[in-house]
Design an enzyme around this catalytic site. Structure first.
Site, PDB file in Angstrom:
ATOM      1  N   TYR A 213       0.840  -1.207   0.000  1.00  0.00           N
ATOM      2  CA  TYR A 213       0.000   0.000   0.000  1.00  0.00           C
ATOM      3  C   TYR A 213       0.868   1.248   0.000  1.00  0.00           C
ATOM      4  O   TYR A 213       0.627   2.178  -0.785  1.00  0.00           O
ATOM      5  CB  TYR A 213      -0.917  -0.012   1.221  1.00  0.00           C
ATOM      6  CG  TYR A 213      -1.708   1.261   1.389  1.00  0.00           C
ATOM      7  CD1 TYR A 213      -2.784   1.546   0.555  1.00  0.00           C
ATOM      8  CD2 TYR A 213      -1.378   2.191   2.377  1.00  0.00           C
ATOM      9  CE1 TYR A 213      -3.513   2.713   0.701  1.00  0.00           C
ATOM     10  CE2 TYR A 213      -2.104   3.360   2.529  1.00  0.00           C
ATOM     11  CZ  TYR A 213      -3.164   3.618   1.695  1.00  0.00           C
ATOM     12  OH  TYR A 213      -3.879   4.785   1.836  1.00  0.00           O
ATOM     13  N   LYS A 217       1.179   4.294  -2.933  1.00  0.00           N
ATOM     14  CA  LYS A 217       0.975   5.720  -2.684  1.00  0.00           C
ATOM     15  C   LYS A 217       2.243   6.520  -2.988  1.00  0.00           C
ATOM     16  O   LYS A 217       2.167   7.679  -3.423  1.00  0.00           O
ATOM     17  CB  LYS A 217       0.528   5.944  -1.239  1.00  0.00           C
ATOM     18  CG  LYS A 217      -0.871   5.399  -0.938  1.00  0.00           C
ATOM     19  CD  LYS A 217      -1.933   6.101  -1.781  1.00  0.00           C
ATOM     20  CE  LYS A 217      -3.335   5.662  -1.431  1.00  0.00           C
ATOM     21  NZ  LYS A 217      -4.378   6.392  -2.186  1.00  0.00           N
TER      22      LYS A 217
END
Length: 339
Positions: A213, A217
C-alpha cells in the site's frame, strides 16, 4: 627565528577570526532558512487562502469523482455540488452511487448527476471505453482520483495474499492512471482543469506491514509531480493531496480526534487550500491541507526525518501492535461463531 615566531603569533588571531566569522555566517544562513521555511508553512496552513475553484471551470461544468459511494469521495461529491458543479459519480456499487446522487439532488437541486458503476480491480477495457463515451461531451473541470484500497489488516509482505497485492496495485495505481488518461486530454484542449489525487502519509513515510500500500501511494507521489510539470503549460493543475488518518471504512477509525478528522472537514480543507503546499512546500504539486496534518508533515520532513530509522521504527511498532489487536479481535469473533 624570533621574527618568524612573532609573525605566526600575530597572524593566528586573524585566521581564527575569519574561520569563526565563516562558521557564524553559515549557521546564521541555515537558521534563517529554517525560520523562513517554518514561517512559510504556518502562513500556508493557517492564513493564506487557496485558489478559487472557478479558476478551473465555471459552475455548471462537471466534476468526476472516483470512489464516490462513501467516505471522502462522497464528501467531495457533496461539497463540489454545493459549489455549483455537476457531478459524475464513479464507483463499484450502483445502489450506493444512486443513494449519493439522490442526496446531492436533495441538497443541491439545480445540480445534475450521472452515475457510472465499474470495478477498478477488474481493469475491464469495456468499462473504460463506456466511460470514455459518457464523458466525451461533458465539460469536466475537476477530476478527483479518490478510489483506493489498503490491506485488510497490517500484514508482513511475505504473508500478504497475492489477490490483495494485485487489488491494491490495480486500484490505487492502474485505475488512477487510466481514469486520468481519459479525462486529461479534454482539460488540455480547454486550457483549464484541476486533477486532485488522494495520497497518504504511508506513501511519504515507509510503513512496515503496509509495504505494498505505501509503495502504491509513493508511486502516486512521483507520478503526480511529473504529471504536474507536463500539464502545467496547458493550464491544467495537478495536486497530490497528502493526509494522515481520517475516519473512514478504510482506516477502520470511527472516532475523530485532533489528528484524525472526519471526511467533511478534510475535504473542506482541501477545497479551500488549492495550490498551497502547507507543510510540504518543498514538494512540487503536493499539498497537506488539513492543519494538523500539515504540522505533522512539516515536523516529519524538516525535524525528525521521514526516511530515518526513528520514524521507521515507530511506524513498525505501531503497525505490529495494530496487527496483534486485529488478530485477537478476529479470533474472538471466530470463537463466538463456533459457540
Amino acid at each position: 627565528m624570533d621574527r618568524l615566531l612573532q609573525f605566526r603569533f600575530e597572524s593566528a588571531p586573524g585566521w581564527q577570526s575569519n574561520v569563526a566569522l565563516f562558521l557564524l555566517s553559515i549557521g546564521g544562513l541555515f537558521t534563517a532558512c529554517k525560520l523562513f521555511s517554518f514561517c512559510r508553512a504556518l502562513l500556508s496552513i493557517f492564513v493564506l487562502p487557496g485558489q478559487k475553484l472557478s479558476k478551473f471551470g465555471p459552475k455548471g461544468s462537471w466534476a468526476l469523482v472516483t470512489g464516490a459511494s462513501d467516505g471522502i469521495g462522497k464528501e467531495y461529491s457533496l461539497q463540489l455540488a454545493r459549489a455549483g458543479y455537476n457531478i459524475l459519480l464513479v464507483s463499484r456499487t450502483t445502489s450506493k452511487l444512486a443513494a449519493v446522487a439522490d442526496e446531492i439532488k436533495s441538497k443541491s437541486p439545480t445540480v445534475q448527476t450521472k452515475v457510472f458503476a465499474m470495478d477498478f480491480f477488474k481493469n475491464n477495457d469495456g468499462d473504460y471505453e463506456n466511460l470514455k463515451l459518457l464523458i466525451q461531451d461533458l465539460d469536466i473541470s475537476i477530476l478527483v482520483n479518490n478510489v483506493g484500497r489498503s490491506h485488510s489488516i497490517p500484514t508482513p509482505f511475505v504473508l500478504t495474499p497475492l489477490e490483495e497485492l494485485e487489488n491494491i496495485i490495480m486500484i490505487n495505481c492502474t485505475g488512477t492512471l487510466r481514469i486520468t488518461q481519459l479525462v486529461a486530454p479534454g482539460m488540455m484542449q480547454r486550457k483549464r482543469g484541476l486533477i486532485l489525487t488522494m495520497a497518504s502519509f504511508a506513501g511519504m513515510i515507509p510503513t512496515p506491514l503496509l509495504a505494498t500500500y505505501c509503495g502504491s501511494k509513493a508511486f502516486l507521489q512521483y507520478w503526480s509531480i511529473a504529471l504536474g510539470a507536463e500539464l502545467q503549460p496547458y493550464g491544467v493543475q495537478v495536486e497530490l493531496v497528502q493526509s494522515h488518518l481520517v475516519t473512514s471504512a478504510m482506516s477502520k477509525i470511527r472516532r475523530p480526534t485532533v489528528t484524525v478528522p472526519i471526511p467533511r472537514d478534510l475535504v473542506r480543507a482541501v477545497l479551500s487550500k488549492i495550490g498551497r503546499g502547507s507543510g510540504l512546500s518543498a514538494y512540487a504539486y503536493t499539498s497537506v491541507p488539513y492543519w494538523s496534518h500539515g504540522l505533522m508533515a512539516y515536523a516529519l520532513t524538516q525535524v525528525l526525518g521521514h526516511m530515518g530509522k526513528f520514524v521507521l521504527g515507530y511506524n513498525k511498532a505501531l503497525h505490529e501492535s495494530i496487527r496483534k489487536r486485529a488478530l485477537r479481535k478476529a479470533e474472538r469473533e471466530k470463537n463466538k461463531k463456533s459457540t
